[in-house]
Design an enzyme around this catalytic site. Structure first.
Site, PDB file in Angstrom:
ATOM      1  N   GLU A 153      -5.343  -8.398  -1.448  1.00  0.00           N
ATOM      2  CA  GLU A 153      -6.230  -8.248  -0.146  1.00  0.00           C
ATOM      3  C   GLU A 153      -7.619  -7.954  -0.305  1.00  0.00           C
ATOM      4  O   GLU A 153      -7.849  -7.044  -1.398  1.00  0.00           O
ATOM      5  CB  GLU A 153      -5.491  -7.040   0.710  1.00  0.00           C
ATOM      6  CG  GLU A 153      -4.157  -7.300   1.218  1.00  0.00           C
ATOM      7  CD  GLU A 153      -3.808  -6.279   2.123  1.00  0.00           C
ATOM      8  OE1 GLU A 153      -4.737  -5.464   2.756  1.00  0.00           O
ATOM      9  OE2 GLU A 153      -2.663  -5.895   2.223  1.00  0.00           O
TER      10      GLU A 153
ATOM     11  N   GLU B 154       0.672  -1.236  -0.022  1.00  0.00           N
ATOM     12  CA  GLU B 154      -0.081   0.023  -0.136  1.00  0.00           C
ATOM     13  C   GLU B 154       0.741   1.097   0.012  1.00  0.00           C
ATOM     14  O   GLU B 154       0.653   2.010   0.897  1.00  0.00           O
ATOM     15  CB  GLU B 154      -0.994  -0.070   1.235  1.00  0.00           C
ATOM     16  CG  GLU B 154      -2.154  -1.203   0.919  1.00  0.00           C
ATOM     17  CD  GLU B 154      -3.175  -0.854   2.003  1.00  0.00           C
ATOM     18  OE1 GLU B 154      -2.945  -0.324   3.129  1.00  0.00           O
ATOM     19  OE2 GLU B 154      -4.399  -1.535   1.680  1.00  0.00           O
TER      20      GLU B 154
HETATM   21  P1  P53 Z   1      -7.251  -3.325   9.299  1.00  0.00           P
HETATM   22  C1  P53 Z   1      -6.303   1.725   4.784  1.00  0.00           C
HETATM   23  C2  P53 Z   1      -7.549   1.537   4.215  1.00  0.00           C
HETATM   24  C3  P53 Z   1      -7.525   0.185   3.447  1.00  0.00           C
HETATM   25  C4  P53 Z   1      -6.630  -0.937   3.924  1.00  0.00           C
HETATM   26  O1  P53 Z   1      -7.142  -3.191   7.870  1.00  0.00           O
HETATM   27  C5  P53 Z   1      -5.603  -0.611   4.755  1.00  0.00           C
HETATM   28  C6  P53 Z   1      -5.519   0.993   5.063  1.00  0.00           C
HETATM   29  C7  P53 Z   1      -4.646   1.097   6.055  1.00  0.00           C
HETATM   30  O2  P53 Z   1      -4.397   0.747   7.330  1.00  0.00           O
HETATM   31  O3  P53 Z   1      -4.733  -1.281   5.042  1.00  0.00           O
HETATM   32  C8  P53 Z   1      -4.776  -2.626   4.585  1.00  0.00           C
HETATM   33  O4  P53 Z   1      -6.306  -4.390   9.776  1.00  0.00           O
HETATM   34  C9  P53 Z   1      -3.330  -3.436   5.058  1.00  0.00           C
HETATM   35  C10 P53 Z   1      -3.248  -4.383   5.932  1.00  0.00           C
HETATM   36  C11 P53 Z   1      -4.719  -4.281   7.095  1.00  0.00           C
HETATM   37  C12 P53 Z   1      -5.672  -4.275   5.974  1.00  0.00           C
HETATM   38  O5  P53 Z   1      -5.646  -3.416   4.992  1.00  0.00           O
HETATM   39  O6  P53 Z   1      -6.890  -1.941   9.936  1.00  0.00           O
HETATM   40  O7  P53 Z   1      -2.566  -3.555   3.823  1.00  0.00           O
HETATM   41  O8  P53 Z   1      -2.103  -4.500   6.682  1.00  0.00           O
HETATM   42  O9  P53 Z   1      -4.679  -5.206   7.976  1.00  0.00           O
HETATM   43  C13 P53 Z   1      -7.023  -4.437   6.837  1.00  0.00           C
HETATM   44  O10 P53 Z   1      -8.645  -3.854   9.279  1.00  0.00           O
END
Ligand code: P53
Length: 491
Positions: free
Chosen positions: A386, A200
């Protein structure tokens, strides 16, 4: 059939959220090792020590900005719970986790290497024990025919580099990163084919992620320039070491829709979307786009560059585009527009869509829209690395976990990506469910916000024995993979 025969179905995690073993096997400290747990609307905190020995803590806001006072260093406070220290203990459970992945029929597993496990202080010293750890992982994956997909750097850096170099603000860090990258490329060149440089890249910010104490726009964009150069040089190096390497970029892709057909709202959405297109333009097209240069000019941001930087960026573009997709957002110029509740970043409420318990807008069609926007603009292979739903899971009296809500979320998103492949003809190479084995949430530091197809018995008060339990989604996903995405209702 709609998906390619060798479509890479699988799951994804990251070291700082899954691995743990923070002080085991010669690993050095990483920035996330001093970030506390938080919760819904409760920010995580960085704990630090100032130059004159004062201990403090600063909340990490939604964009991971800090700021951490100049000259202070990350510090582990006594009696404080730090989620990354054990995370969900992949360090001791890798064999079990990989066996579970194999049972689901995973074709690939996306994971990150912890930089400070390989280079404890981020510099030119190699920790052989760390290299051996990932050898075990890759060998085990390959034994089951699971392709490792490696993120070289996922949201963390060796703490020494943050403390002593102000992280990516220092140009020297490019060389430290390349040393680390060369070490892992050479070591794993016959085991790993798919790589991603920075997770990201478009949201990277602040002390936790890029080691920068003062995250003002000038510093942020200077650091990002160094990251661009480091990434491009890594692409070059990787292709020299093994021409078969596929090296991608990775962007957080959250499409923004205009709230109304008012042209001002449309322009606002264009501007919002540039926050990710800028990074893709640099890494996929190979140049700083005009709108970004104009922004720098307007905001008086001056990026220091060396002579060959722009040439390296131009010549060393990526092989594929990896991206995360969780939600869409809305852009508006109306000062009274309603905002969503989520604590990730500020977004306007979309009246047509529901949100998750953490305020993230659920929008499966947005994934088809994203795939089309990216493909139209770049015409490169894409990899959804993801996607998933963070939700509270309940263990029933009979020991089952019935996460129908997660199945529903994943099913609808897979349907949307199937449409993008079948009806729109986009070039998609794979899909990995985020946090396939429960991990710590990055944004909140919680265990409660679970993404997994497998439950991990670990809780926010630090308790739990790390035992693994299959959720209902486990068998469902197994059928999805077995049918190459044709059977979505079988569980
Ligand atoms: P958590 C922002 C928006 C969307 C995804 O997030 C994001 C972020 C920045 O935090 O991060 C990604 O665990 C990231 C992962 C993270 C996942 O989204 O806050 O690549 O490390 O765990 C989900 O629910």
């Amino acid at each position: 059939m709609s998906f390619k025969e060798d479509f890479l179905w699988g799951g994804a995690t990251a070291a700082n959220q899954h691995e743990g073993g923070y002080n085991k096997g010669g690993r050095g400290l990483s920035t996330f090792d001093v970030v506390t747990g938080g919760g819904y609307k409760v920010p995580r905190k960085v704990t630090f020590k100032t130059a004159n020995g004062k201990i403090g803590a600063v909340p990490v806001d939604s964009t991971m900005t800090g700021p951490v006072p100049e000259n202070s260093t990350g510090y582990i406070k006594e009696n404080t719970y730090y989620p990354s220290h054990e995370a969900t203990d992949f360090y001791h459970h890798w064999k079990e986790d990989i066996a579970l992945m194999a049972k689901m029929g995973f074709k690939c597993f996306r994971m990150s290497i912890s930089w400070s496990r390989i280079c404890p202080n981020g510099m030119y010293e190699i920790n052989e024990e760390g290299l051996k750890f990932y050898d075990l992982i890759f060998d085990e994956l390959l034994k089951f025919g699971i392709e490792p997909v490696v993120t070289i750097n996922h949201f963390e850096m060796p703490m020494y580099l943050a403390d002593h170099y102000d992280g990516w603000l220092s140009r020297e860090v490019i060389d430290f990163f390349l040393f680390y990258t060369k070490t892992i490329f050479e070591r794993y060149k016959n085991k790993v084919k798919y790589w991603m440089t920075f997770n990201e890249i478009n949201v990277l910010s602040g002390w936790c992620q890029i080691g920068v104490h003062n995250n003002n726009p000038q510093n942020l964009y200077q650091a990002h320039h160094h990251i661009f150069v480091a990434s491009a040089k890594a692409v070059k190096l990787g292709h020299q070491i093994n021409p078969n390497f596929k090296i991608g970029m990775m962007v957080s892709y959250t499409p923004s829709y205009p709230m109304t057909c008012k042209p001002e709202d449309v322009m606002e959405a264009i501007k919002f979307n540039r926050q990710k297109e800028f990074y893709m333009d640099v890494q996929v097209r190979g140049y700083y786009p005009e709108y970004q240069l104009k922004k720098f000019e307007r905001e008086n941001i001056h990026i220091k560059m060396e002579k060959d930087d722009l040439k390296i960026i131009e010549n060393e573009t990526v092989d594929y585009i990896g991206f995360s997709y969780y939600m869409s957002t809305v852009s508006s110029t109306d000062p009274n527009a309603k905002k969503t509740e989520g604590n990730q970043f500020i977004a306007y409420k979309n009246p047509y869509l529901k949100t998750s318990n953490w305020g993230w807008t659920v929008d499966p069609l947005g994934l088809r829209i994203a795939l089309n926007q990216i493909y139209d603009r770049y015409h490169k292979p894409m990899f959804i690395v993801e996607n998933g739903l963070g939700a509270k899971d309940v263990i029933e009296k009979d020991g089952t976990i019935n996460d129908d809500y997660r199945i529903e979320y994943l099913k609808n998103h897979i349907k949307a990506m199937k449409d993008a492949v079948e009806l729109d003809g986009v070039d998609l190479i794979g899909y990995t469910v985020w946090g396939c084995i429960d991990i710590v949430s990055a944004g909140t530091g919680e265990m409660k916000k679970r993404y997994g197809l497998v439950y991990v018995n670990k809780h926010d008060d630090g308790s739990g024995d790390f035992s693994r339990i299959k959720k209902k989604s486990f068998n469902w996903y197994k059928n999805v993979i077995q049918s190459n995405g044709e059977s979505l209702d079988n569980y």
